[in-house]
Design a protein around this motif. Structure first.
Motif, mmCIF file in Angstrom:
data_model
loop_
_atom_site.group_PDB
_atom_site.id
_atom_site.type_symbol
_atom_site.label_atom_id
_atom_site.label_comp_id
_atom_site.label_asym_id
_atom_site.label_seq_id
_atom_site.Cartn_x
_atom_site.Cartn_y
_atom_site.Cartn_z
ATOM 1 N N LEU A 47 0.826 -1.217 0.000
ATOM 2 C CA LEU A 47 0.000 0.000 0.000
ATOM 3 C C LEU A 47 0.862 1.270 0.000
ATOM 4 C CD1 LEU A 47 -2.972 -0.710 2.462
ATOM 5 C CD2 LEU A 47 -2.902 -0.966 -0.012
ATOM 6 N N GLU A 48 1.972 1.225 -0.732
ATOM 7 C CA GLU A 48 2.890 2.360 -0.721
ATOM 8 C C GLU A 48 2.592 3.379 -1.811
ATOM 9 O OE1 GLU A 48 6.627 0.481 -1.215
ATOM 10 O OE2 GLU A 48 6.821 -0.122 0.882
ATOM 11 N N LYS A 49 1.898 2.971 -2.863
ATOM 12 C CA LYS A 49 1.832 3.816 -4.047
ATOM 13 C C LYS A 49 0.604 4.714 -4.121
ATOM 14 C CE LYS A 49 4.462 0.363 -6.570
ATOM 15 N NZ LYS A 49 4.419 -0.672 -7.623
ATOM 16 N N VAL A 50 -0.453 4.387 -3.385
ATOM 17 C CA VAL A 50 -1.671 5.195 -3.440
ATOM 18 C C VAL A 50 -1.800 6.007 -2.154
ATOM 19 C CG1 VAL A 50 -4.167 5.153 -3.668
ATOM 20 C CG2 VAL A 50 -2.791 3.453 -4.862
ATOM 21 N N PRO A 51 -2.005 7.321 -2.271
ATOM 22 C CA PRO A 51 -2.175 8.144 -1.068
ATOM 23 C C PRO A 51 -3.340 7.652 -0.207
ATOM 24 C CG PRO A 51 -1.807 9.526 -2.992
ATOM 25 C CD PRO A 51 -1.988 8.124 -3.498
ATOM 26 N N VAL A 52 -3.138 7.653 1.088
ATOM 27 C CA VAL A 52 -4.106 7.120 2.048
ATOM 28 C C VAL A 52 -5.481 7.766 1.903
ATOM 29 C CG1 VAL A 52 -4.679 7.107 4.516
ATOM 30 C CG2 VAL A 52 -2.421 6.355 3.755
ATOM 31 N N LYS A 53 -5.506 9.060 1.609
ATOM 32 C CA LYS A 53 -6.777 9.781 1.612
ATOM 33 C C LYS A 53 -7.716 9.367 0.479
ATOM 34 C CE LYS A 53 -5.226 13.788 4.246
ATOM 35 N NZ LYS A 53 -5.200 15.256 4.355
ATOM 36 N N TRP A 54 -7.250 8.547 -0.433
ATOM 37 C CA TRP A 54 -8.110 8.058 -1.512
ATOM 38 C C TRP A 54 -8.509 6.595 -1.310
ATOM 39 C CZ3 TRP A 54 -5.064 12.180 -2.026
ATOM 40 C CH2 TRP A 54 -5.516 13.250 -2.800
ATOM 41 N N LEU A 55 -8.071 5.977 -0.230
ATOM 42 C CA LEU A 55 -8.310 4.541 -0.042
ATOM 43 C C LEU A 55 -9.617 4.266 0.697
ATOM 44 C CD1 LEU A 55 -4.733 3.288 0.945
ATOM 45 C CD2 LEU A 55 -5.831 3.248 -1.300
ATOM 46 N N ALA A 56 -10.266 3.180 0.298
ATOM 47 C CA ALA A 56 -11.483 2.730 0.968
ATOM 48 C C ALA A 56 -11.120 2.085 2.304
ATOM 49 C CB ALA A 56 -12.212 1.721 0.081
ATOM 50 N N PRO A 57 -12.065 2.040 3.260
ATOM 51 C CA PRO A 57 -11.772 1.444 4.572
ATOM 52 C C PRO A 57 -11.280 0.008 4.478
ATOM 53 C CG PRO A 57 -13.840 2.646 4.648
ATOM 54 C CD PRO A 57 -13.410 2.631 3.212
ATOM 55 N N GLU A 58 -11.883 -0.807 3.577
ATOM 56 C CA GLU A 58 -11.453 -2.204 3.485
ATOM 57 C C GLU A 58 -10.048 -2.326 2.905
ATOM 58 O OE1 GLU A 58 -14.180 -1.653 -0.214
ATOM 59 O OE2 GLU A 58 -13.982 -0.848 1.826
ATOM 60 N N THR A 59 -9.653 -1.343 2.097
ATOM 61 C CA THR A 59 -8.278 -1.344 1.589
ATOM 62 C C THR A 59 -7.312 -1.055 2.731
ATOM 63 O OG1 THR A 59 -9.076 -0.509 -0.549
ATOM 64 C CG2 THR A 59 -6.708 -0.397 -0.137
ATOM 65 N N LEU A 60 -7.649 -0.076 3.558
ATOM 66 C CA LEU A 60 -6.800 0.264 4.695
ATOM 67 C C LEU A 60 -6.687 -0.887 5.682
ATOM 68 C CD1 LEU A 60 -8.111 3.900 5.294
ATOM 69 C CD2 LEU A 60 -5.836 3.270 4.453
ATOM 70 N N GLN A 61 -7.760 -1.635 5.860
ATOM 71 C CA GLN A 61 -7.769 -2.713 6.844
ATOM 72 C C GLN A 61 -7.278 -4.046 6.272
ATOM 73 O OE1 GLN A 61 -12.028 -1.882 8.050
ATOM 74 N NE2 GLN A 61 -11.169 -2.310 10.073
ATOM 75 N N GLU A 62 -7.736 -4.386 5.072
ATOM 76 C CA GLU A 62 -7.466 -5.710 4.517
ATOM 77 C C GLU A 62 -6.495 -5.689 3.341
ATOM 78 O OE1 GLU A 62 -11.291 -7.362 3.584
ATOM 79 O OE2 GLU A 62 -12.180 -6.442 5.363
ATOM 80 N N LYS A 63 -6.078 -4.484 2.914
ATOM 81 C CA LYS A 63 -5.129 -4.318 1.798
ATOM 82 C C LYS A 63 -5.646 -4.968 0.513
ATOM 83 C CE LYS A 63 -1.282 -3.953 5.004
ATOM 84 N NZ LYS A 63 0.035 -4.438 5.440
ATOM 85 N N VAL A 64 -6.948 -4.782 0.288
ATOM 86 C CA VAL A 64 -7.590 -5.379 -0.872
ATOM 87 C C VAL A 64 -8.168 -4.283 -1.761
ATOM 88 C CG1 VAL A 64 -9.811 -5.631 0.306
ATOM 89 C CG2 VAL A 64 -9.265 -7.120 -1.619
#
Length: 402
Positions: A297-314
């Motif tokens: 999860l290094e390439k996409v800025p956090v502020k554009w990520l969905a909650p499940e991406t932040l939690q499950e890296k999916v």
């Protein structure tokens, strides 16, 4: 690019190679051959070879820093074989698998074709039909760089002139010669994905130049730059904001139907044509899958990520819908950064722990706000609508506003 000097290929003992840190042009006799495809990855090469006996010659990185020539042959319906081209240091002649030798690569290819002798006895692979380069494989000499636009993940981005029976202005992404093999494969994967997409709101791939360095992806040029820059520099009307929102939904819905997970939908990755039409761009992180796992999860800025991406890296098509909602927020916030006043860590905590949602900017039409907050930003991905349904709502609303 044009005005580059072609250097003769130097031959080492064994495989014909050239350090990837140098200009990796091959000899003129093979460079102009119809069957020479440049730095085409194995996966693409096998896709070109349809019938038994179809073949092409390509460059490949055998080990880090060691670029060699390979012959790819369709042996059966299910099997392709790949043979390294070798040079005998005693005779300075070329051969495959310690078989017949010839003074030039074309002579070696022609001998195997005319004599119908297998490339190797063990494989039984015979070459019958050379596969001509596809129209989207562009010669470097057809491209003249005019102006540097910026730097991408792999190299520089230029405005250039493409001359293929007629001149046109194009955008060119380059790949540095010293890039790793993994980076080159990602670069070619981006081109392979883009080649599939034909939609008025998706940036069009014109071709790739991969016969020598730098490798290039050639795309349609969008002279009005990024949507993010446009929003920051101009007072954008309510009608144009709604149009951008609708056009982005149209492009992303097409990608959803095409089974593409974009992963990096944002105003910075939307470009504007001469007529200010929005086009989705930058497919460097995209893939044709139903789900992508990314532990880094290094390439996409956090502020554009969905909650499940932040939690499950999916990443899924549903996470693209969440990110589309952030893009719409950007449009109505005149290009401001999402979650204003919050750090990346604070944003992550508020999204994951507190189930926080941004308020839509003042002036956002109620229907658009409802689509973003009520659909795109649903915590449960399954409760998010499809992009097709979202686009249809916005299109009807936009048409009614005309």
């Amino acid at each position: 690019m044009a005005n580059r000097k072609n250097k003769k290929e130097s031959s080492q003992m064994g495989t014909v190679e050239k350090s990837s840190n140098n200009d990796a042009s091959v000899t003129d006799d093979i460079r102009g051959a119809e069957y020479y495809h440049g730095m085409v990855p194995r996966q693409d090469a096998e896709g070109f070879l349809k019938r038994e006996g179809d073949f092409l010659v390509r460059k490949t990185e055998q080990t880090p820093g060691k670029v060699v020539l390979a012959l790819s042959v369709r042996v059966t319906d299910e099997l392709c074989r790949h043979f390294m081209l070798n040079m005998d240091p005693a005779t300075n002649k070329f051969y495959f698998e310690f078989t017949h030798q010839e003074s030039t690569i074309p002579d070696l290819i022609n001998w195997h074709m005319s004599s119908k002798t297998p490339i190797s006895a063990a494989s039984g692979a015979k070459i019958r039909r050379p596969m001509e380069r596809s129209p989207w494989l562009i010669n470097h000499d057809s491209i003249v760089a005019n102006k540097k636009l910026g730097e991408g993940a792999f190299g520089d981005v230029f405005i250039a002139e493409l001359d293929q029976g007629g001149k046109q202005e194009v955008a060119v992404k380059t790949m540095r010669a010293e890039a790793t093999r993994e980076a080159r494969l990602r670069f070619m994967k981006e081109a392979r994905l883009m080649r599939k997409y034909q939609h008025k709101h998706v940036v069009k791939l014109i071709g790739v130049a991969i016969h020598e360095h730098p490798l290039m992806i050639v795309m349609e040029y969008c002279p009005n730059g990024s949507l993010l820059s446009h929003l920051k520099k101009n007072k954008v009307s309510a009608a144009d904001k709604l149009r951008f929102t609708t056009e982005a939904a149209d492009g992303i819905a097409y990608l959803e139907r095409s089974k593409c997970i974009h992963r990096d939908i944002a105003a910075r990755n939307c470009l504007l044509s001469q007529k200010n039409e929005l086009k989705i761009s930058d497919f460097g992180m995209s893939d044709n899958k139903d789900e992508i796992k990314d532990e880094a999860l290094e390439k996409v800025p956090v502020k554009w990520l969905a909650p499940e991406t932040l939690q499950e890296k999916v990443f899924t098509h549903k996470t693209d819908i969440w990110t589309y909602g952030v893009l719409v927020w950007e449009i109505y916030a005149d290009g401001a950064e999402p979650y204003p006043g919050l750090t990346k860590i604070q944003t992550r905590a508020k999204l994951v722990v507190s189930d926080y949602r941004m308020k839509m900017p003042e002036g956002t039409p109620p229907l658009v706000s409802e689509i973003v907050t009520g659909t795109c930003w649903q915590k449960n991905p399954e409760k998010r609508s499809t992009m097709d349904a979202i686009h249809k709502k916005l299109r009807d609303f936009f048409e009614a506003k005309k």
